[in-house]
Scaffold this active site. Structure first.
Site, mmCIF file in Angstrom:
data_model
loop_
_atom_site.group_PDB
_atom_site.id
_atom_site.type_symbol
_atom_site.label_atom_id
_atom_site.label_comp_id
_atom_site.label_asym_id
_atom_site.label_seq_id
_atom_site.Cartn_x
_atom_site.Cartn_y
_atom_site.Cartn_z
ATOM 1 C CE1 TYR A 19 -4.518 67.246 69.913
ATOM 2 C CE2 TYR A 19 -3.183 65.237 69.934
ATOM 3 C CZ TYR A 19 -4.419 65.872 69.834
ATOM 4 O OH TYR A 19 -5.558 65.121 69.642
ATOM 5 C CG ASP A 20 1.061 73.366 67.768
ATOM 6 O OD1 ASP A 20 1.778 72.650 67.047
ATOM 7 O OD2 ASP A 20 0.150 74.085 67.321
ATOM 8 C CB THR A 21 0.169 73.244 74.017
ATOM 9 O OG1 THR A 21 0.632 74.419 73.344
ATOM 10 C CG2 THR A 21 0.308 73.445 75.519
#
Length: 299
Positions: A19-21
């Site tokens: 995940y990036d966020t």
């Protein structure tokens, strides 16, 4: 598919890499009252160091975003106003930008300073916070509808009393154009060793007396979801919602098509997470602070 329990360094690495966020609830995830969850500072610093975007999404309306920054700082956690999305802020955005709240009207607020500060920041006058005088059957007649009230806004209020409820009731009943907005409808509120009545438990009395249904802004409801998705331009496939409540945080993430992580430091316990009839988290773990293991070099 049953939620996957994360217990090892390998599990943690796979989560962070995917995940990036990360969206975080605060109460029960980042802190308990005035005390940070153990090792949470290291976890959040590690995520920032890996280039992750952190957003704090909370139903607690008692505190404004600027005051939240102060609390984060006191707990040794980095956070900016732009990274905080509270139900109080969502309420202010809705009234000012969606409902186009008339500038000559005021909002009658049951709730704390957080709601008032966010509403006032967008130019909406607030009344009601000083309605603290005792009332009885003989003095009820002094409570009258106020033609200046254009909305009743309901949030967590640790000093709620009959006078406030009566004022809100009378304005909703006799000002038919008054909006009825709740910051959230959480049934309970985590408070350290115990859980206590939440906004929804107090709100139910006003719903029952007026027979009106409020627009509820907070998680897991659509207004909050729409605001967060639009403001931050989230890619659902690369975003994970982290919370401690299945009926708000986890359902909020599911509704937005996000992966979800439930932690055991707040309301939910392992049995409720594994209950097939409950909203199903993608993952669960003992504490978000356990990710701090990734802040150390692998042996």
């Amino acid at each position: 598919m049953a939620p996957q329990k994360l217990t090892s360094r390998e599990d943690y690495e796979a989560l962070v890499d995917k995940y990036d966020t990360f969206l975080f609830d605060c109460d029960g995830v980042i802190w308990h009252g005035a005390k940070a969850v153990p090792n949470i500072q290291s976890t959040l610093s590690m995520l920032r160091g890996r280039g992750k975007r952190l957003i704090f999404v909370t139903n607690n309306s008692a505190t404004s975003r600027s005051d939240y920054v102060t609390k984060f700082t006191k707990l040794g956690i980095q956070a900016a106003v732009e990274e905080i999305f509270s139900s109080a802020y969502a309420t202010a955005v809705y009234l000012s930008e969606v409902a186009r709240f008339p500038p000559e009207k005021a909002a009658y607020v049951i709730g704390g300073s957080g709601i008032r500060k966010e509403l006032q920041a967008v130019g909406i006058a607030t009344i009601g916070h000083d309605d603290t005088a005792p009332v009885n059957l003989a003095t009820l007649a002094e409570i009258e509808p106020n033609p200046d009230v254009g909305a009743v806004v309901f949030g967590i209020d640790y000093e709620i009393n009959y006078r406030k409820l009566a004022n809100a009731h009378i304005n909703l009943m006799y000002n038919p154009d008054s909006l009825f907005v709740a910051t959230n409808d959480d049934r309970t509120l985590p408070g350290g060793k115990h859980v206590y009545p939440g906004t929804g438990s107090m709100l139910s009395s006003l719903i029952h007396s007026t027979q009106r249904t409020p627009l509820v802004m907070g998680k897991p409801n659509k207004p909050m979801l729409d605001c967060v998705m639009q403001k931050y331009r989230l890619d659902p496939a690369r975003t994970c919602m982290v919370g401690d409540r299945l009926d708000t945080d986890i359902l909020f993430g599911i509704s937005g098509g996000l992966s979800t992580l439930c932690v055991l430091t707040g309301v939910a316990d392992e049995a409720s997470i594994l209950d097939a009839s409950a909203p199903q988290a993608t993952y669960y773990m003992d504490s978000l602070g356990d990710l701090s293991e990734l802040a150390t070099t692998s042996p």
